[in-house]
Design an enzyme around this catalytic site. Structure first.
Site, PDB file in Angstrom:
ATOM      1  N   CYS A  82      -4.929  -1.138   4.519  1.00 49.85           N
ATOM      2  CA  CYS A  82      -3.645  -1.823   4.640  1.00 49.85           C
ATOM      3  C   CYS A  82      -2.796  -1.143   5.710  1.00 49.85           C
ATOM      4  CB  CYS A  82      -2.921  -1.806   3.294  1.00 49.85           C
ATOM      5  SG  CYS A  82      -1.235  -2.453   3.362  1.00 49.85           S
TER       6      CYS A  82
ATOM      7  N   ASP B 206      -9.288  -1.396   1.745  1.00 49.66           N
ATOM      8  CA  ASP B 206      -9.716  -2.764   1.466  1.00 49.66           C
ATOM      9  C   ASP B 206     -11.229  -2.812   1.671  1.00 49.66           C
ATOM     10  OD1 ASP B 206      -7.051  -3.759   1.101  1.00 49.66           O
ATOM     11  OD2 ASP B 206      -6.808  -3.780   3.278  1.00 49.66           O
TER      12      ASP B 206
END
Length: 274
Positions: A182, A189
């Site tokens: 992020c 992620d």
């Protein structure tokens, strides 16, 4: 745009009790695309397929209803929608009354299209209605069996060798090793990345190294996929190219961006990590 100031990411947030579209935070696609050398309308097509698993509202008698939400945002919309704001928006339905699922669906379609500044498809399914979809992506050759040495963890297109020869192949490849982060919180992620192409053969060990090189990269899911797509297109100029990532679930949502140079819908199938 300073993301820390304009999003809910990384901030303590009180969860909403009443429906409101004001929770939605749009982020212009153009900003990240500028870093990829893109301006104006991109040459690729595609969509961002979101699945929402924590969706509920009250019917006219106050009884809770639940659904699974399938949201498709075209990649030519002006904005992406920041994921925590999407979660909070969906949560705002929890204690609000609506007469039917169709009313909720229409309201979400209107709100999300306004935030994205582009067409958004919304389908709400009952828990018993949901079915896994067949997909050609499931037959992809997985690259992760390759035994490679890796020491580059920031995106590096130079890991990909120049194309060699005149042979043309058409194949579908995958890797479960895609990790990005992020851009606001640094939270990892995780995704399975799929690549379908027709063109000169890709050197598979080098491609896997390139995928792993995304490991420390910070950007939103949608733009990570666009970065991979553009790198492969610019370096190899395949006749056909599609790049599809199925990210793991966070906050009751998973995001699955698809980019291609030919018309192709994002198949909505489930992976073990989703």
């Amino acid at each position: 745009m300073e993301l820390e100031k304009h999003t809910h990411l990384g901030k303590a947030t009180e969860y909403p009790e009443e429906y409101s579209p004001s929770w939605l935070t749009p982020i212009p696609r153009a900003k990240s695309r500028e870093t990829l050398g893109l301006s104006g309308k991109p040459d690729f097509v595609g969509e961002d397929l979101w699945n929402g698993y924590e969706l509920s509202w009250l019917n006219s008698k106050g009884k809770p209803e639940v659904a699974l939400g399938v949201f498709r945002i075209r990649c030519d919309s002006l904005n992406i929608i920041e994921s925590k704001s999407f979660k909070l928006y969906l949560n705002s339905f929890n204690q609000s009354r609506f007469t039917s699922r169709e009313e909720v669906e229409a309201l979400m379609r209107k709100d999300l299209s306004a935030a994205a500044q582009g067409e958004v498809s919304v389908t709400l399914l009952s828990v018993t209605d949901w079915r896994d979809e067949p997909s050609f992506w499931r037959d992809a050759e997985n690259l992760d069996v390759l035994d490679i040495d890796v020491d580059v963890y920031t995106p590096d297109a130079s890991l990909l060798p120049d194309p060699v020869g005149d042979d043309v192949v058409e194949e579908t490849l995958s890797s479960d090793l895609l990790k990005s982060n992020c851009p606001v919180t640094g939270q990892p992620d995780w995704a399975t990345l799929y690549i379908h192409y027709r063109g000169k053969p890709l050197e598979k060990a080098a491609l896997l190294k390139y995928i792993v090189s995304m490991r420390s990269h910070q950007d939103f899911h949608e733009h990570c996929v666009e970065s991979v797509y553009l790198t492969l297109m610019q370096r190899y100029q395949p006749e056909k190219l599609a790049v599809y990532a199925r990210y793991t679930r966070r906050g009751g949502l998973d995001i699955n961006p698809l980019r291609s140079n030919y018309p192709l819908a994002a198949d909505n199938f489930k992976l073990p990590r989703q």
